[in-house]
Design a protein around this motif. Structure first.
Motif, PDB file in Angstrom:
ATOM      1  N   ASN A   1       0.796  -0.924  -0.312  1.00 54.76           N
ATOM      2  CA  ASN A   1      -0.263  -0.144  -0.053  1.00 54.76           C
ATOM      3  C   ASN A   1       1.352   1.630  -0.080  1.00 54.76           C
ATOM      4  O   ASN A   1       0.543   1.795  -0.674  1.00 54.76           O
ATOM      5  N   VAL A   2       1.888   1.311   0.897  1.00 57.52           N
ATOM      6  CA  VAL A   2       2.803   2.289   1.229  1.00 57.52           C
ATOM      7  C   VAL A   2       3.497   2.621  -0.584  1.00 57.52           C
ATOM      8  O   VAL A   2       3.910   3.768  -0.795  1.00 57.52           O
ATOM      9  N   PHE A   3       3.243   1.579  -1.459  1.00 54.68           N
ATOM     10  CA  PHE A   3       4.627   2.112  -2.306  1.00 54.68           C
ATOM     11  C   PHE A   3       3.907   2.497  -3.270  1.00 54.68           C
ATOM     12  O   PHE A   3       3.736   3.796  -4.110  1.00 54.68           O
TER      13      PHE A   3
ATOM     14  N   PHE B   1      -0.923   6.364   3.392  1.00 54.79           N
ATOM     15  CA  PHE B   1      -0.011   6.985   4.819  1.00 54.79           C
ATOM     16  C   PHE B   1      -0.728   7.098   6.227  1.00 54.79           C
ATOM     17  O   PHE B   1      -0.760   6.574   7.554  1.00 54.79           O
ATOM     18  N   ALA B   2      -1.594   8.334   5.547  1.00 57.62           N
ATOM     19  CA  ALA B   2      -2.142   8.451   7.121  1.00 57.62           C
ATOM     20  C   ALA B   2      -3.077   7.344   7.991  1.00 57.62           C
ATOM     21  O   ALA B   2      -3.062   7.299   9.127  1.00 57.62           O
ATOM     22  N   THR B   3      -3.580   6.270   7.189  1.00 62.78           N
ATOM     23  CA  THR B   3      -3.919   5.882   7.894  1.00 62.78           C
ATOM     24  C   THR B   3      -3.454   4.231   8.516  1.00 62.78           C
ATOM     25  O   THR B   3      -4.131   4.372   9.350  1.00 62.78           O
ATOM     26  N   GLY B   4      -2.910   4.385   7.160  1.00 62.83           N
ATOM     27  CA  GLY B   4      -1.738   3.494   8.394  1.00 62.83           C
ATOM     28  C   GLY B   4      -1.052   3.748   9.320  1.00 62.83           C
ATOM     29  O   GLY B   4      -1.172   3.333  10.082  1.00 62.83           O
ATOM     30  N   ARG B   5      -0.749   5.110   9.718  1.00 63.29           N
ATOM     31  CA  ARG B   5      -0.721   5.436  10.558  1.00 63.29           C
ATOM     32  C   ARG B   5      -2.054   5.603  12.172  1.00 63.29           C
ATOM     33  O   ARG B   5      -1.339   5.008  12.799  1.00 63.29           O
TER      34      ARG B   5
ATOM     35  N   SER C   1      -0.721   3.131  15.492  1.00 63.03           N
ATOM     36  CA  SER C   1      -0.743   4.669  16.308  1.00 63.03           C
ATOM     37  C   SER C   1      -1.715   3.553  18.105  1.00 63.03           C
ATOM     38  O   SER C   1      -1.804   4.409  19.081  1.00 63.03           O
ATOM     39  N   THR C   2      -2.760   2.905  17.643  1.00 61.52           N
ATOM     40  CA  THR C   2      -3.838   2.587  18.189  1.00 61.52           C
ATOM     41  C   THR C   2      -4.551   1.161  18.176  1.00 61.52           C
ATOM     42  O   THR C   2      -4.567   0.761  16.604  1.00 61.52           O
ATOM     43  N   SER C   3      -4.969   0.787  19.158  1.00 68.76           N
ATOM     44  CA  SER C   3      -5.803  -0.505  18.545  1.00 68.76           C
ATOM     45  C   SER C   3      -7.397  -1.051  19.247  1.00 68.76           C
ATOM     46  O   SER C   3      -7.795  -1.952  19.505  1.00 68.76           O
ATOM     47  N   ASP C   4      -7.162   0.534  19.955  1.00 62.74           N
ATOM     48  CA  ASP C   4      -8.853   0.547  20.279  1.00 62.74           C
ATOM     49  C   ASP C   4      -9.725   1.007  19.112  1.00 62.74           C
ATOM     50  O   ASP C   4      -9.573   1.668  18.701  1.00 62.74           O
ATOM     51  N   PRO C   5     -10.844  -0.190  19.176  1.00 57.46           N
ATOM     52  CA  PRO C   5     -11.654  -0.879  17.605  1.00 57.46           C
ATOM     53  C   PRO C   5     -12.404   0.728  17.288  1.00 57.46           C
ATOM     54  O   PRO C   5     -12.209   1.063  16.132  1.00 57.46           O
ATOM     55  N   MET C   6     -12.751   1.661  18.139  1.00 57.46           N
ATOM     56  CA  MET C   6     -13.769   3.267  17.868  1.00 57.46           C
ATOM     57  C   MET C   6     -13.104   3.777  17.626  1.00 57.46           C
ATOM     58  O   MET C   6     -13.534   4.512  16.441  1.00 57.46           O
TER      59      MET C   6
ATOM     60  N   ARG D   1     -10.180   3.449  15.801  1.00 55.55           N
ATOM     61  CA  ARG D   1      -9.572   3.553  14.614  1.00 55.55           C
ATOM     62  C   ARG D   1     -10.898   3.620  13.632  1.00 55.55           C
ATOM     63  O   ARG D   1     -11.100   3.641  12.383  1.00 55.55           O
ATOM     64  N   GLU D   2     -11.954   2.805  13.898  1.00 55.92           N
ATOM     65  CA  GLU D   2     -13.518   2.976  13.091  1.00 55.92           C
ATOM     66  C   GLU D   2     -13.280   4.338  12.647  1.00 55.92           C
ATOM     67  O   GLU D   2     -13.781   4.355  11.629  1.00 55.92           O
ATOM     68  N   ALA D   3     -13.871   5.088  13.710  1.00 51.42           N
ATOM     69  CA  ALA D   3     -13.866   6.256  13.422  1.00 51.42           C
ATOM     70  C   ALA D   3     -13.626   7.071  12.702  1.00 51.42           C
ATOM     71  O   ALA D   3     -13.066   8.179  11.867  1.00 51.42           O
ATOM     72  N   GLY D   4     -11.699   7.631  12.786  1.00 52.82           N
ATOM     73  CA  GLY D   4     -10.139   8.094  11.956  1.00 52.82           C
ATOM     74  C   GLY D   4     -10.404   6.758  10.523  1.00 52.82           C
ATOM     75  O   GLY D   4     -10.284   7.904   9.688  1.00 52.82           O
ATOM     76  N   GLY D   5     -10.261   5.812  10.808  1.00 43.28           N
ATOM     77  CA  GLY D   5     -11.139   5.529   9.087  1.00 43.28           C
ATOM     78  C   GLY D   5     -12.174   5.818   8.327  1.00 43.28           C
ATOM     79  O   GLY D   5     -11.081   6.389   7.481  1.00 43.28           O
ATOM     80  N   ARG D   6     -12.735   6.362   9.052  1.00 43.68           N
ATOM     81  CA  ARG D   6     -14.269   6.966   8.102  1.00 43.68           C
ATOM     82  C   ARG D   6     -13.855   7.969   7.585  1.00 43.68           C
ATOM     83  O   ARG D   6     -13.766   8.746   6.834  1.00 43.68           O
ATOM     84  N   ALA D   7     -13.351   9.151   8.618  1.00 41.13           N
ATOM     85  CA  ALA D   7     -12.686  10.395   8.418  1.00 41.13           C
ATOM     86  C   ALA D   7     -12.553  10.042   7.336  1.00 41.13           C
ATOM     87  O   ALA D   7     -11.556  11.153   5.944  1.00 41.13           O
TER      88      ALA D   7
END
Length: 211
Positions: free
Chosen positions: A45-47, A100-104, A108-113, A115-121
């Protein structure tokens, strides 16, 4: 001038073909070794996204040669160059978010909430930047159509494709507007037709052609 024009055309063609190959290897998962089975085998993905940003930079350099080849004093030529620049910046931003941003965030966290909220944003931001960038680039192609039409016979093919590309982008923006992998690859293929036609016009250009 002719050698430089051909070099610009070759750069445009090379960057376009490589970008299309990258899109065909675009992953849909951040899991290492996961292959979604779509198109060609998944690459990192990064490449993929770093290389796409590199292709955008190469296209910007090559298309600047097209701008110089066209009548730089005309409003549409200048407007097209600005539209391309803004569109490429938006697309590079989309690649930065997805590559890059999504992977970071996930690392950076294992909190599913979170991850989900950040991933959607991040997904919404990626989609918005991709839609904006695609539309601006298509409008830039349309703005250059009159200049390409006057450039050469091959330029007339590129001019017609530029108008078609803008019409397709406007239609997509006013209907569905989403950019899943299949739509993104289709959009890249449509842009590739225009871009390769422009590259051919530059490579086949004769010294007496153009302004």
């Amino acid at each position: 001038m002719t050698n430089q024009t051909r070099a610009d055309g070759a750069l445009i063609a090379g960057a376009t073909v490589f970008a299309l190959i990258l899109m065909l290897h675009h992953p849909t998962s951040f899991e290492a070794g996961h292959d979604d089975g779509l198109f060609l085998a998944d690459w990192s993905n990064v490449f993929v996204h770093a290389a796409i940003i590199g292709c955008l930079l190469a296209l910007a350099v090559g298309l600047d040669g097209v701008r110089r080849r066209l009548d730089q004093t005309r409003l549409l030529t200048r407007a097209g160059a600005i539209l391309f620049g803004a569109g490429f910046l938006a697309l590079a931003g989309a690649a930065l978010v997805n590559g890059f941003a999504t992977g970071r965030l996930l690392a950076s966290t294992s909190d599913p909430m979170i991850r989900e909220a950040g991933g959607r944003a991040f997904w919404a931001l990626n989609q918005s930047l991709t839609a904006l960038g695609t539309l601006l680039v298509a409008l830039g192609a349309a703005a250059w159509s009159p200049g390409l039409w006057r450039l050469s016979h091959t330029g007339r093919v590129a001019a017609g494709l530029g108008i078609a590309l803008a019409a397709l982008a406007l239609w997509h923006t006013t209907t569905d507007g989403g950019f899943g992998l299949h739509v993104a690859v289709a959009a890249m293929a449509a842009f590739a037709l225009w871009s390769l036609a422009v590259a051919a016009a530059m490579i086949l250009a004769r010294p007496q052609e153009g302004p």
